[in-house]
Design a protein around this motif. Structure first.
Motif, short mmCIF file in Angstrom:
data_model
loop_
_atom_site.label_atom_id
_atom_site.label_comp_id
_atom_site.label_asym_id
_atom_site.label_seq_id
_atom_site.Cartn_x
_atom_site.Cartn_y
_atom_site.Cartn_z
N ALA A 193 0.84 -1.20 0.00
CA ALA A 193 0.00 0.00 0.00
C ALA A 193 0.87 1.25 0.00
O ALA A 193 1.99 1.24 0.51
N SER A 194 0.30 2.33 -0.56
CA SER A 194 1.07 3.58 -0.67
C SER A 194 1.19 4.29 0.67
O SER A 194 2.01 5.20 0.81
N PHE B 148 -2.80 0.47 8.46
CA PHE B 148 -3.54 0.44 9.72
C PHE B 148 -4.85 1.21 9.62
O PHE B 148 -5.76 0.98 10.40
N VAL B 149 -4.94 2.09 8.63
CA VAL B 149 -6.18 2.87 8.46
C VAL B 149 -7.30 2.02 7.89
O VAL B 149 -8.47 2.41 7.96
N PHE B 150 -6.95 0.87 7.32
CA PHE B 150 -7.96 0.01 6.70
C PHE B 150 -8.52 -0.96 7.73
O PHE B 150 -7.78 -1.66 8.40
N THR C 98 -9.69 -12.65 3.85
CA THR C 98 -9.65 -11.31 4.42
C THR C 98 -8.94 -11.33 5.76
O THR C 98 -8.88 -12.37 6.43
N ILE C 99 -8.43 -10.16 6.13
CA ILE C 99 -7.80 -10.00 7.43
C ILE C 99 -8.17 -8.62 7.96
O ILE C 99 -8.10 -7.62 7.23
N THR C 100 -8.61 -8.56 9.21
CA THR C 100 -9.01 -7.29 9.79
C THR C 100 -7.82 -6.59 10.45
O THR C 100 -6.73 -7.15 10.58
N ASN D 191 2.18 -4.53 9.30
CA ASN D 191 1.84 -3.11 9.39
C ASN D 191 3.07 -2.22 9.21
O ASN D 191 2.98 -1.12 8.66
N ALA D 192 4.21 -2.69 9.64
CA ALA D 192 5.44 -1.89 9.52
C ALA D 192 5.85 -1.70 8.07
O ALA D 192 6.43 -0.68 7.70
#
Length: 114
Positions: free
Chosen positions: A24-25, A29-31, A50-52, A73-74
């Motif tokens: 992702a650009s 974590f916002v998703f 899917t993954i939350t 996330n990093a």
């Protein structure tokens, strides 16, 4: 503008493995949810996994036990580890993200054939 870029597709023999990546650009974590879909020729697009944000996962029945979705996330990246691939897994695989809108990558081709 959110951009999702998939990579890792290719040609593999039945029983083989591939790992797809979705970068992702910005921060993932916002998703609230990220996922992988696929579309085979002449078929509708279907949800694969899917993954939350909290790392809860969900899978299409036919891939349970063979595919694993994960997120880093990093690195702002989501992965799909695909093992024991079958010819029926042949499709274009798309990354998706939900959060303030629905976003899609451009897709990566996975072909399982001997």
């Amino acid at each position: 503008q959110v951009q999702l870029v998939e990579s890792g597709g290719g040609l593999v023999q039945p029983g083989g493995s591939l790992r797809l990546s979705c970068a992702a650009s910005g921060s993932i974590f916002v998703f609230s949810t990220m996922g992988w879909y696929r579309q085979a020729p002449g078929k509708q697009r279907e949800l694969v996994a899917t993954i939350t944000r909290g790392a809860y996962t969900n899978y299409l029945d036919s891939v349970k036990g063979r595919f694993t979705i994960s997120r880093d996330n990093a690195k702002n990246t989501v992965y799909l580890q695909m093992n024991s691939l079958k010819p029926d897994d042949t499709a274009v695989y798309y990354c998706s993200a939900t959060g303030g809108g629905n976003y899609w990558g451009q897709g990566t081709q996975v072909t399982v054939s001997s």
